[in-house]
Design a protein around this motif. Structure first.
Motif, short mmCIF file in Angstrom:
data_model
loop_
_atom_site.label_atom_id
_atom_site.label_comp_id
_atom_site.label_asym_id
_atom_site.label_seq_id
_atom_site.Cartn_x
_atom_site.Cartn_y
_atom_site.Cartn_z
N LYS A 1 0.85 -1.21 0.00
CA LYS A 1 0.00 0.00 0.00
C LYS A 1 0.88 1.25 0.00
O LYS A 1 0.60 2.23 -0.71
N LEU A 2 1.95 1.20 0.78
CA LEU A 2 2.86 2.35 0.83
C LEU A 2 3.38 2.67 -0.57
O LEU A 2 3.30 3.80 -1.06
N PHE A 3 3.87 1.61 -1.25
CA PHE A 3 4.48 1.88 -2.55
C PHE A 3 3.45 2.17 -3.64
O PHE A 3 3.72 2.94 -4.56
N SER A 4 2.24 1.58 -3.52
CA SER A 4 1.25 1.91 -4.56
C SER A 4 0.77 3.34 -4.39
O SER A 4 0.56 4.05 -5.38
N THR A 5 0.65 3.80 -3.14
CA THR A 5 0.23 5.19 -2.92
C THR A 5 1.23 6.15 -3.56
O THR A 5 0.87 7.12 -4.23
N ILE A 6 2.50 5.82 -3.36
CA ILE A 6 3.54 6.72 -3.88
C ILE A 6 3.63 6.62 -5.41
O ILE A 6 3.73 7.64 -6.10
N SER A 7 3.52 5.41 -5.93
CA SER A 7 3.65 5.30 -7.39
C SER A 7 2.42 5.87 -8.11
O SER A 7 2.53 6.41 -9.21
N ASP A 8 1.24 5.80 -7.47
CA ASP A 8 0.04 6.40 -8.09
C ASP A 8 0.20 7.90 -8.29
O ASP A 8 -0.47 8.51 -9.12
N LEU A 9 1.09 8.50 -7.50
CA LEU A 9 1.32 9.95 -7.64
C LEU A 9 2.38 10.23 -8.72
O LEU A 9 2.79 11.36 -8.92
N GLY A 10 2.86 9.17 -9.36
CA GLY A 10 3.82 9.34 -10.46
C GLY A 10 5.27 9.36 -10.00
O GLY A 10 6.14 9.80 -10.73
N VAL A 11 5.52 8.85 -8.78
CA VAL A 11 6.90 8.88 -8.26
C VAL A 11 7.58 7.54 -8.52
O VAL A 11 7.00 6.48 -8.28
N ASN A 12 8.81 7.61 -8.99
CA ASN A 12 9.62 6.41 -9.20
C ASN A 12 10.44 6.14 -7.97
O ASN A 12 11.23 6.99 -7.56
N VAL A 13 10.27 4.97 -7.38
CA VAL A 13 11.08 4.63 -6.20
C VAL A 13 12.27 3.82 -6.67
O VAL A 13 12.17 2.97 -7.54
N ASP A 14 13.44 4.14 -6.10
CA ASP A 14 14.65 3.44 -6.56
C ASP A 14 15.02 2.34 -5.55
O ASP A 14 14.36 1.32 -5.47
N ILE A 15 16.06 2.56 -4.75
CA ILE A 15 16.53 1.50 -3.84
C ILE A 15 15.56 1.35 -2.66
O ILE A 15 15.11 2.34 -2.09
N ILE A 16 15.26 0.11 -2.30
CA ILE A 16 14.34 -0.12 -1.16
C ILE A 16 15.02 -1.06 -0.15
O ILE A 16 15.62 -2.07 -0.52
N ILE A 17 14.91 -0.70 1.13
CA ILE A 17 15.36 -1.61 2.19
C ILE A 17 14.19 -1.80 3.14
O ILE A 17 13.54 -0.84 3.56
N PHE A 18 13.90 -3.07 3.47
CA PHE A 18 12.75 -3.39 4.31
C PHE A 18 13.25 -4.15 5.53
O PHE A 18 14.01 -5.11 5.40
N ASN A 19 12.87 -3.71 6.74
CA ASN A 19 13.31 -4.40 7.97
C ASN A 19 12.14 -4.70 8.88
O ASN A 19 11.26 -3.86 9.05
N LYS A 20 12.23 -5.87 9.52
CA LYS A 20 11.23 -6.19 10.55
C LYS A 20 11.87 -5.81 11.88
O LYS A 20 12.96 -6.31 12.22
N VAL A 21 11.23 -4.93 12.63
CA VAL A 21 11.78 -4.56 13.94
C VAL A 21 11.29 -5.57 14.96
O VAL A 21 12.08 -6.16 15.71
#
Ligand code: ADP
Ligand code: ASP
Ligand code: MG
Length: 421
Positions: free
Chosen positions: A294-314
């Motif tokens: 949901k985070l990335f679809s919200t951002i991409s729907d606004l026309g933003v290209n996301v490059d490097i992604i790091i995902f961590n479980k705290v």
């Protein structure tokens, strides 16, 4: 190059900001163009950028009045820089005795999609250009700008005049597109950072595209994409110099002869790039791992290209994500975050957006068949005490996000490690 093309061919030349920076530079360009005209080329189209510094000045001016201006007005302000250059260049050519047809984007129907400040060209109406050529005129065209279906001025993204020129060369069926700039061509890295960088005389589209996308400013990524798609060679040369041999030809790998291919493929890393135009976004306290999409679809729907992604479980109920985007997308990312905060999974997020980072990358088609490039990259940066914050790799590149203050040093270190001292 010109000695090889017939006088019936279209000539498309783009001149960047420093090439039209002042009266002397404008006359230099005008003289070169009039020289070609007098030698018999009658289908000449020039694409010009805003004078250097002008676009930044216009951006500051409008943001000073309103930090969140309407996008259509914002693009209208930005496009003004190219309008001035077209007028000045046309005046200079005409003063040298050759008739001109000056065109803004909309006057030759440079139709784009609706995305202001990153619009993509859909079509160009070349009729007015052919008509002007029939009348013996040289066409001078504003780069960087177009018009959308709603009749609003759009711009193509910073550095976009290169893309205007290549799109025009494709539409006009030119045999190549000449990009005139303030360096001799494409180098193994930015020659302003590493003095010993070497000129790459022949470069395949794929490497050029990777270099452009990773921040080497000399070619706009979408102009390389277009060149590749339509197999149109790009000649990158210095507008300050007359020598036609000192230049880079970007072309299809198949066109580079067998011995050259060997040379081209032998270096594992053929270039080092620096992108100082990135933002690192850290989002903490996300409540569910299922919300990441949901985070990335919200951002991409606004026309933003996301490059490097790091995902961590705290822990079981807390996740964090770090990613990078272009600086120019800051407002859109902030808008996306505000939208997300309305969702229960994101209600407690804390967000840090920082411009204190740069991305340095090593690029080379030779990396496909060689391993150990990543470990050499990390070792070299570690030895220079440069912190690596994020990493991403593909078949032909390794990118590291480093503190902005270390960006240029990182380029020097990696150029020395892989290419030359
Ligand atoms: P223009 O105004 O002509 O479009 P740009 O400033 O957009 O020129 O691009 C040219 C600049 O790109 C050069 O002055 C140089 O500092 C920078 N650059 C970055 N990487 C490279 C590279 N690998 N080769 C050549 N130039 C590069
Ligand atoms: N003038 C625009 C810019 O500064 C476009 C270009 O120079 O290509 O980004
Ligand atoms: Mg440029």
């Amino acid at each position: 190059m010109y000695s090889k093309v017939s006088k019936d061919s279209c000539i498309v030349q783009k001149y960047g900001g420093t090439s039209v920076a002042n009266k002397e530079r404008i006359y230099d360009v005008a003289e070169r163009v009039v020289g070609l005209y007098n030698e018999g080329w009658r289908k000449i189209a020039l694409v010009v950028s805003a004078q250097s510094g002008k676009t930044n000045e216009l951006i500051q001016q409008i943001l000073d009045i309103n930090p969140t201006p309407p996008w259509d007005a914002y693009d209208m302000a930005l496009a003004a820089g190219e309008q001035i250059s077209v007028a000045l260049m046309s005046a200079a050519i005409q003063r040298l005795g050759v008739q001109v047809a000056p065109f803004l984007g909309f006057q030759i129907g440079i139709l784009t999609d609706e995305f202001h400040s990153k619009a993509r060209i859909k079509s160009i109406n070349t009729d007015p250009i052919f008509k002007a050529w029939k009348q013996g005129k040289v066409c001078v065209i504003a780069g960087f700008q177009g018009i959308n279906e709603a009749n609003e001025i759009t711009t193509l993204g910073r550095g976009g005049s290169d893309t205007s020129a290549v799109a025009l060369a494709v539409a006009l069926n030119a045999e190549f597109c000449e990009i005139n700039t303030d360096v001799d061509g494409v180098f193994t890295t930015d020659p302003r950072i590493v003095e010993t960088a070497s000129l790459i005389k022949e470069l395949d589209f794929e490497s050029a595209l990777e270099m452009a996308s990773l921040g080497s400013k000399v070619l706009h990524p979408r102009c390389v994409e277009l060149g590749k798609k339509y197999n149109l060679p790009l000649i990158v040369r210095n507008s300050f110099k007359k020598n036609e041999d000192e230049r880079t030809i970007v072309m299809n790998l198949d066109h580079i002869n067998a011995s050259k291919q060997f040379e081209l493929e032998s270096p594992v890393v053929s270039s080092v790039t620096l992108d100082e135009g990135i933002l690192r976004v850290n989002v903490k306290n996300i409540k569910s791992s299922h919300s990441i999409s949901k985070l990335f679809s919200t951002i991409s729907d606004l026309g933003v290209n996301v490059d490097i992604i790091i995902f961590n479980k705290v822990d079981e109920t807390s996740f964090k994500v770090g990613f990078t985007v272009a600086k120019s997308d800051k407002e859109l990312v902030q808008k996306g975050i505000a939208l997300l905060k309305q969702d229960p999974d994101f209600s407690d997020i804390s967000v840090d957006i920082s411009a204190d980072f740069s991305k340095v990358s090593v690029v080379g088609v030779g990396m496909r068949s060689v391993h150990g490039v990543a470990s050499r990259t990390f070792k070299a940066l570690e030895a220079a005490k440069i912190d690596i914050k994020m990493v991403s790799t593909s078949e032909i590149k390794i990118s590291c996000v480093v503190p902005q203050k270390s960006g240029k040093d990182a380029v020097k270190v990696l150029h020395k490690e892989f290419i030359k001292n």
